[in-house]
Write a protein that holds these residues in place. Structure first.
Motif, PDB file in Angstrom:
ATOM      1  N   LYS A 204      12.458  -5.116 -12.358  1.00 28.79           N
ATOM      2  CA  LYS A 204      13.708  -5.642 -11.801  1.00 28.79           C
ATOM      3  C   LYS A 204      13.741  -5.506 -10.285  1.00 28.79           C
ATOM      4  O   LYS A 204      14.271  -6.370  -9.575  1.00 28.79           O
ATOM      5  CB  LYS A 204      14.893  -4.907 -12.426  1.00 28.79           C
ATOM      6  CG  LYS A 204      16.249  -5.486 -12.033  1.00 28.79           C
ATOM      7  CD  LYS A 204      17.374  -4.835 -12.811  1.00 28.79           C
ATOM      8  CE  LYS A 204      18.716  -5.455 -12.452  1.00 28.79           C
ATOM      9  NZ  LYS A 204      19.825  -4.842 -13.232  1.00 28.79           N
ATOM     10  N   LEU A 205      13.158  -4.412  -9.758  1.00 25.48           N
ATOM     11  CA  LEU A 205      13.192  -4.169  -8.319  1.00 25.48           C
ATOM     12  C   LEU A 205      12.340  -5.165  -7.550  1.00 25.48           C
ATOM     13  O   LEU A 205      12.751  -5.682  -6.507  1.00 25.48           O
ATOM     14  CB  LEU A 205      12.715  -2.745  -8.025  1.00 25.48           C
ATOM     15  CG  LEU A 205      13.693  -1.622  -8.393  1.00 25.48           C
ATOM     16  CD1 LEU A 205      12.978  -0.282  -8.388  1.00 25.48           C
ATOM     17  CD2 LEU A 205      14.880  -1.604  -7.432  1.00 25.48           C
ATOM     18  N   GLY A 206      11.121  -5.430  -8.030  1.00 23.40           N
ATOM     19  CA  GLY A 206      10.253  -6.371  -7.336  1.00 23.40           C
ATOM     20  C   GLY A 206       8.842  -5.870  -7.160  1.00 23.40           C
ATOM     21  O   GLY A 206       8.455  -4.814  -7.684  1.00 23.40           O
ATOM     22  N   PRO A 207       8.018  -6.596  -6.421  1.00 22.82           N
ATOM     23  CA  PRO A 207       6.572  -6.308  -6.341  1.00 22.82           C
ATOM     24  C   PRO A 207       6.227  -5.005  -5.632  1.00 22.82           C
ATOM     25  O   PRO A 207       5.114  -4.499  -5.810  1.00 22.82           O
ATOM     26  CB  PRO A 207       6.021  -7.510  -5.575  1.00 22.82           C
ATOM     27  CG  PRO A 207       7.185  -8.046  -4.800  1.00 22.82           C
ATOM     28  CD  PRO A 207       8.386  -7.809  -5.673  1.00 22.82           C
ATOM     29  N   LYS A 208       7.129  -4.450  -4.844  1.00 16.65           N
ATOM     30  CA  LYS A 208       6.832  -3.204  -4.132  1.00 16.65           C
ATOM     31  C   LYS A 208       7.153  -1.971  -4.971  1.00 16.65           C
ATOM     32  O   LYS A 208       7.025  -0.851  -4.475  1.00 16.65           O
ATOM     33  CB  LYS A 208       7.601  -3.151  -2.807  1.00 16.65           C
ATOM     34  CG  LYS A 208       7.150  -4.182  -1.793  1.00 16.65           C
ATOM     35  CD  LYS A 208       7.806  -3.977  -0.428  1.00 16.65           C
ATOM     36  CE  LYS A 208       9.278  -4.296  -0.464  1.00 16.65           C
ATOM     37  NZ  LYS A 208       9.896  -4.223   0.894  1.00 16.65           N
ATOM     38  N   ALA A 209       7.530  -2.149  -6.230  1.00 22.03           N
ATOM     39  CA  ALA A 209       7.819  -1.039  -7.130  1.00 22.03           C
ATOM     40  C   ALA A 209       6.796  -1.032  -8.259  1.00 22.03           C
ATOM     41  O   ALA A 209       6.586  -2.060  -8.921  1.00 22.03           O
ATOM     42  CB  ALA A 209       9.229  -1.141  -7.697  1.00 22.03           C
ATOM     43  N   GLN A 210       6.144   0.113  -8.465  1.00 22.92           N
ATOM     44  CA  GLN A 210       5.125   0.232  -9.498  1.00 22.92           C
ATOM     45  C   GLN A 210       5.257   1.574 -10.215  1.00 22.92           C
ATOM     46  O   GLN A 210       5.925   2.499  -9.740  1.00 22.92           O
ATOM     47  CB  GLN A 210       3.732   0.075  -8.891  1.00 22.92           C
ATOM     48  CG  GLN A 210       3.465  -1.333  -8.344  1.00 22.92           C
ATOM     49  CD  GLN A 210       2.063  -1.468  -7.771  1.00 22.92           C
ATOM     50  OE1 GLN A 210       1.713  -0.810  -6.799  1.00 22.92           O
ATOM     51  NE2 GLN A 210       1.263  -2.319  -8.370  1.00 22.92           N
ATOM     52  N   VAL A 211       4.572   1.670 -11.343  1.00 22.18           N
ATOM     53  CA  VAL A 211       4.694   2.820 -12.240  1.00 22.18           C
ATOM     54  C   VAL A 211       3.629   3.867 -11.924  1.00 22.18           C
ATOM     55  O   VAL A 211       2.485   3.532 -11.612  1.00 22.18           O
ATOM     56  CB  VAL A 211       4.566   2.369 -13.708  1.00 22.18           C
ATOM     57  CG1 VAL A 211       4.689   3.557 -14.661  1.00 22.18           C
ATOM     58  CG2 VAL A 211       5.610   1.305 -14.036  1.00 22.18           C
ATOM     59  N   VAL A 212       4.027   5.148 -12.024  1.00 22.88           N
ATOM     60  CA  VAL A 212       3.084   6.266 -11.941  1.00 22.88           C
ATOM     61  C   VAL A 212       2.842   6.797 -13.350  1.00 22.88           C
ATOM     62  O   VAL A 212       3.792   7.073 -14.089  1.00 22.88           O
ATOM     63  CB  VAL A 212       3.636   7.414 -11.073  1.00 22.88           C
ATOM     64  CG1 VAL A 212       2.672   8.594 -11.059  1.00 22.88           C
ATOM     65  CG2 VAL A 212       3.897   6.944  -9.658  1.00 22.88           C
ATOM     66  N   VAL A 213       1.569   6.955 -13.711  1.00 19.77           N
ATOM     67  CA  VAL A 213       1.206   7.563 -14.991  1.00 19.77           C
ATOM     68  C   VAL A 213       0.731   8.987 -14.726  1.00 19.77           C
ATOM     69  O   VAL A 213      -0.346   9.198 -14.169  1.00 19.77           O
ATOM     70  CB  VAL A 213       0.092   6.766 -15.703  1.00 19.77           C
ATOM     71  CG1 VAL A 213      -0.364   7.492 -16.970  1.00 19.77           C
ATOM     72  CG2 VAL A 213       0.577   5.357 -16.044  1.00 19.77           C
ATOM     73  N   ASP A 214       1.566   9.963 -15.093  1.00 20.22           N
ATOM     74  CA  ASP A 214       1.158  11.366 -15.055  1.00 20.22           C
ATOM     75  C   ASP A 214       0.562  11.692 -16.412  1.00 20.22           C
ATOM     76  O   ASP A 214       1.227  11.555 -17.441  1.00 20.22           O
ATOM     77  CB  ASP A 214       2.366  12.257 -14.752  1.00 20.22           C
ATOM     78  CG  ASP A 214       2.009  13.729 -14.589  1.00 20.22           C
ATOM     79  OD1 ASP A 214       1.341  14.279 -15.487  1.00 20.22           O
ATOM     80  OD2 ASP A 214       2.414  14.338 -13.583  1.00 20.22           O
ATOM     81  N   THR A 215      -0.692  12.142 -16.425  1.00 17.57           N
ATOM     82  CA  THR A 215      -1.387  12.300 -17.711  1.00 17.57           C
ATOM     83  C   THR A 215      -0.853  13.462 -18.548  1.00 17.57           C
ATOM     84  O   THR A 215      -1.241  13.602 -19.707  1.00 17.57           O
ATOM     85  CB  THR A 215      -2.898  12.461 -17.484  1.00 17.57           C
ATOM     86  OG1 THR A 215      -3.142  13.506 -16.523  1.00 17.57           O
ATOM     87  CG2 THR A 215      -3.498  11.167 -16.966  1.00 17.57           C
ATOM     88  N   GLY A 216       0.049  14.276 -17.990  1.00 12.62           N
ATOM     89  CA  GLY A 216       0.636  15.366 -18.751  1.00 12.62           C
ATOM     90  C   GLY A 216       2.030  15.097 -19.252  1.00 12.62           C
ATOM     91  O   GLY A 216       2.671  15.991 -19.805  1.00 12.62           O
ATOM     92  N   HIS A 217       2.525  13.874 -19.111  1.00 14.92           N
ATOM     93  CA  HIS A 217       3.943  13.587 -19.354  1.00 14.92           C
ATOM     94  C   HIS A 217       4.214  12.799 -20.623  1.00 14.92           C
ATOM     95  O   HIS A 217       5.174  12.024 -20.680  1.00 14.92           O
ATOM     96  CB  HIS A 217       4.526  12.840 -18.154  1.00 14.92           C
ATOM     97  CG  HIS A 217       4.808  13.705 -16.979  1.00 14.92           C
ATOM     98  ND1 HIS A 217       5.514  13.269 -15.877  1.00 14.92           N
ATOM     99  CD2 HIS A 217       4.488  14.989 -16.724  1.00 14.92           C
ATOM    100  CE1 HIS A 217       5.608  14.247 -14.992  1.00 14.92           C
ATOM    101  NE2 HIS A 217       4.993  15.296 -15.491  1.00 14.92           N
ATOM    102  N   HIS A 218       3.396  12.987 -21.635  1.00 10.44           N
ATOM    103  CA  HIS A 218       3.537  12.176 -22.837  1.00 10.44           C
ATOM    104  C   HIS A 218       3.658  13.050 -24.077  1.00 10.44           C
ATOM    105  O   HIS A 218       3.285  14.222 -24.072  1.00 10.44           O
ATOM    106  CB  HIS A 218       2.330  11.246 -23.003  1.00 10.44           C
ATOM    107  CG  HIS A 218       2.069  10.372 -21.828  1.00 10.44           C
ATOM    108  ND1 HIS A 218       1.346  10.791 -20.733  1.00 10.44           N
ATOM    109  CD2 HIS A 218       2.454   9.102 -21.554  1.00 10.44           C
ATOM    110  CE1 HIS A 218       1.291   9.812 -19.845  1.00 10.44           C
ATOM    111  NE2 HIS A 218       1.952   8.777 -20.309  1.00 10.44           N
TER     112      HIS A 218
END
Length: 388
Positions: A204-218
Motif C-alpha cells: 500500500k505504501l509504494g515501491p520504497k517500502a519492502q519486507v524484512v525477513v528475520d530468520t528467528g521470527h517465525h
C-alpha cells in the motif's frame, strides 16, 4: 551455477551487513553478561566491525540502532567509518524501550504517545540523511496481551497512518524496511506478526517500502524459504536479519541451529536473483552474543552465511530444472543434497586468498592479538549495551 570462476566472483562481491549492537553487551532477556573489551561508544563499535571486515572481506556495512548509537556529530561518525573502510548501513529505530510504549508505540491508544513514536521514526530519517544510510529499518513490539484490550483493526489504522507519514519523508534513494515478528513481547496479538501483514502495508505504501525477513521470527516449522521466494518474486524482499533459533527469537549465530535451513534460504535467493546488485537485498545480521566473544562470533556468523551461499551457488541449476520438469522427485532432491553436502571451506579459502586475506578468518583474528588489545585498552567508562 557450475562455473567455479562465476561462483568465486559472486562470493567476492557478496556484502554482509553487521549490527552495531552485536559488538556491545546484549543477549538473552534473562541476563546480559559483560565482557572485557566491549565498545564504550559507537566509534569503538565501528572499530570492531572493521576487524570483521578486515578478516572476512565481505562486511563493509554496519547497522546503527537509535538511541543506542546516538552521537552529537553524525558526519564525524560517518567519516570515521570511511577511514576504517566501512559505511553506515541501515538505521534501526527503537520504539519499544520507553515506559510510554507499554501499550504500544505507533498503535498506542493515546495520540500523544503515537506522536512521540512517529517523531522518533522521523528523527531516524534525519540520521539517514546525515550518514548517507539508504535504509530505515522498523520493528514494532506493539500488540496486546489480552482479548478485548484494544481494537485490532483500529491499531492497523494507526500503524498505517504512521508508516505513511514516515514514508513521505523518505528521500528518493531511501527506503523503508518493515520487519515482522510472530510474538514477544505481545502475547495475544502482535500488530505486525507475519510477512503477510508487512507485505500488505508495504504494498500500500509504494515501491520504497519492502519486507524484512528475520530468520528467528517465525512459528516452528515455518517454511521460510517459501516466504523468501514469494517476496523476491514480488520485488518486496528488502532485507534479511540473519540469526539462528532453537525455540523462539534466540538471536544466535546464523546457521548455528539449522545450517540446512540457511542453505535452503540461500538457494531461493540465488535462484531468484537475490544476489544481484540491482535486486538490492540487504543481507544483515541481527544477533546478540551473550556468552561468546563478540568479534569472533560475528566473524563466525559471516563465514556461516558465506558457506551457505557457496553451497547454493554450486547447485547444478540445469540438472535441477531437468529433474523437476520430468517429475523426478528423488533426482531433484538429490541435486540439492549434493550441493549441501559439498565441503565449500577449501573454495572459500581460495576466494579469500585471491582477495589477499587469510584463508581462515576466524583463526587469523584470534592469532592477531586484537582481542587482548581491546580488553587492555578499553578499561573504564561505560560499556555499550542494548539499553535493557
Amino acid at each position: 551455477m557450475s562455473d567455479v570462476s562465476a561462483v568465486k566472483a559472486a562470493l567476492k562481491s557478496q556484502v554482509i551487513e553487521t549490527p552495531s549492537w552485536g559488538y556491545g553487551n546484549s543477549g538473552t532477556r534473562f541476563k546480559v553478561f559483560a565482557q572485557p573489551g566491549v565498545p564504550r561508544d559507537p566509534f569503538e563499535k565501528l572499530a570492531d566491525a572493521a576487524q570483521v571486515h578486515a578478516y572476512t572481506g565481505v562486511a563493509p556495512k554496519v547497522s546503527l540502532h537509535i538511541p543506542w548509537d546516538r552521537v552529537e556529530d553524525y558526519p564525524a561518525l560517518t567519516r570515521y567509518a570511511g577511514e576504517l573502510g566501512l559505511r553506515i548501513g541501515a538505521i534501526n529505530s527503537n520504539v519499544f524501550q520507553d515506559d510510554d510504549f507499554k501499550l504500544g508505540s505507533v498503535t498506542h491508544p493515546d495520540p500523544k504517545v503515537r506522536r512521540k513514536a512517529t517523531d522518533h521514526l522521523l528523527e531516524c530519517v534525519d540520521i539517514m540523511d546525515a550518514t548517507g544510510s539508504p535504509d530505515l529499518k522498523l520493528w514494532f513490539s506493539d500488540g496486546t496481551n489480552y482479548p478485548g484490550q484494544d481494537d485490532i483493526s483500529v491499531r492497523q489504522d494507526r500503524l498505517a497512518e504512521a508508516l505513511a507519514e514516515v514514508y513521505e519523508r523518505l528521500g528518493d534513494d531511501q527506503r523503508m524496511l518493515l520487519e515482522y515478528k510472530l510474538f514477544e513481547p505481545a502475547f495475544y496479538t502482535t500488530d505486525v506478526p507475519d510477512w503477510g501483514t508487512s507485505y500488505a502495508h508495504c504494498l500500500k505504501l509504494g515501491p520504497k517500502a519492502q519486507v524484512v525477513v528475520d530468520t528467528g521470527h517465525h512459528a516452528p516449522g515455518t517454511n521460510i524459504e517459501f516466504i523468501v521466494a514469494f517476496l523476491l518474486r514480488e520485488g518486496k524482499l528488502g532485507a534479511f536479519d540473519f540469526n539462528s533459533r532453537f525455540y523462539a527469537d534466540d538471536d544466535l549465530m546464523a546457521g548455528a541451529a539449522d545450517p540446512f535451513q540457511l542453505f535452503r534460504i540461500m538457494h531461493e535467493v540465488v535462484k531468484n536473483g537475490g544476489l544481484r546488485a540491482e535486486t538490492n537485498v540487504n543481507f544483515m545480521l541481527d544477533q546478540c552474543h551473550n556468552i561468546e566473544a563478540k568479534i569472533p562470533a560475528v566473524i563466525r556468523s559471516v563465514t556461516n552465511v558465506q558457506e551457505a551461499s557457496a553451497k547454493a551457488l554450486l547447485i547444478d541449476a540445469e540438472a535441477l530444472a531437468d529433474a523437476q520438469r520430468s517429475g523426478d522427485v528423488l533426482a531433484s532432491n538429490g541435486v540439492l543434497m549434493d550441493a549441501f553436502n559439498t565441503d565449500v571451506r577449501p573454495l572459500l579459502a581460495e576466494v579469500r586468498e585471491e582477495l589477499g586475506l587469510a584463508r581462515d578468518p576466524f583463526a587469523a583474528y584470534l592469532a592477531s592479538g586484537n582481542q587482548e588489545r581491546i580488553a587492555a585498552d578499553r578499561v573504564g567508562g561505560e560499556q555499550a549495551g542494548w539499553g535493557a
